[in-house]
Motif scaffolding. Structure first.
Motif, short mmCIF file in Angstrom:
data_model
loop_
_atom_site.label_atom_id
_atom_site.label_comp_id
_atom_site.label_asym_id
_atom_site.label_seq_id
_atom_site.Cartn_x
_atom_site.Cartn_y
_atom_site.Cartn_z
N ASP A 151 0.87 -1.17 -0.02
CA ASP A 151 0.04 -0.15 -0.05
C ASP A 151 0.80 1.23 -0.02
N LYS B 98 -1.06 -1.77 -6.28
CA LYS B 98 -2.49 -2.00 -5.65
C LYS B 98 -3.20 -3.33 -6.17
N SER C 236 -7.15 -1.33 -0.77
CA SER C 236 -5.84 -1.68 0.06
C SER C 236 -5.76 -3.21 0.00
N TRP C 237 -4.60 -3.68 0.38
CA TRP C 237 -4.08 -5.14 0.35
C TRP C 237 -4.66 -5.52 2.01
#
Length: 235
Positions: free
Chosen positions: A207, A212, A218-219
């Protein structure tokens, strides 16, 4: 006559190209030519074998028929928009008729109720339903056979392409190919895992570096893990 329009496409993607826009145009054209008024429109994206209870759009259409003069009948583009499975088709027709409504198709006009003095009427309708069901099953089988042959040849067969790849090529030659913007994240995940970093730490790092995930904002640790496991298996 006041009619409610019902449109349906398959939840898996319309197989025959008869989508909402085409159905809507056919219905409106027929209604105008025959002096009927479309008072409402409801849609469902479900397979043709789904029961009435699984079709909120159809249930809404039936509710209007139960409240005359809201609607006196239902119109579909073709009879197989009610169902492509004969038993479901017949059940829906019976339900509409029991509520005092009439059924029309833009293709053939009114679907007349069963008449004990005219058994051929019912037989012809049901034979048409049988062939609609056969047509759907034939198309599905052809697609399934194509996916199987593609998989046997070692190419990506069906469904979403894994993170880091996308579809390339056309028709039978279409297969998974590298997607460069995502490959950068895949490589970074591999590097950080090799350095002993946890999935959660990797998610934060990705992030921060602007790498992405495909759909989320977000991850997460789980999404990092999924990519890492898939990359390790492919290595």
């Amino acid at each position: 006559m006041h009619l409610v329009a019902y449109l349906r496409v398959s939840s898996n993607g319309q197989l025959d190209g008869y989508g909402f826009d085409v159905q809507r145009a056919d219905i409106r054209r027929w209604a105008k030519a025959n002096g009927h008024k479309i008072v409402a429109e409801y849609t469902d994206a479900v397979t043709g074998k789904a029961d009435t209870a699984d079709r909120p759009g159809l249930l809404e259409a039936l509710q209007m028929i139960r409240r005359p003069p809201d609607a006196e009948g239902v119109i579909v583009g073709k009879l197989d928009r009610l169902a492509r499975q004969l038993t479901v088709q017949e059940a829906i027709l019976s339900l509409v008729w029991r509520e005092g409504g009439r059924v029309f198709t833009a293709e053939d006009g009114e679907v007349l109720q069963d008449d004990p003095d005219d058994p051929m009427r019912t037989a012809i309708r049901q034979v048409q339903g049988v062939f609609a069901e056969l047509d759907r099953k034939t198309v599905v089988k052809r697609l399934r056979d194509g996916r199987r042959a593609k998989a046997d040849a070692g190419r990506h067969a069906v469904g979403a392409y894994p993170y880091g790849t996308h579809g390339v090529g056309k028709g039978r030659e279409r297969d998974a190919g590298p997607r460069e913007d995502e490959q950068a994240a895949v490589r970074r995940i591999a590097e950080l895992r090799a350095a002993g970093e946890s999935y959660r730490t990797i998610a934060t790092t990705l992030d921060a570096q602007g790498l992405k995930p495909r759909r989320a904002a977000s991850w997460s640790a789980m999404s990092v893990r999924n990519v890492a496991v898939r990359a390790e298996a492919a290595a």
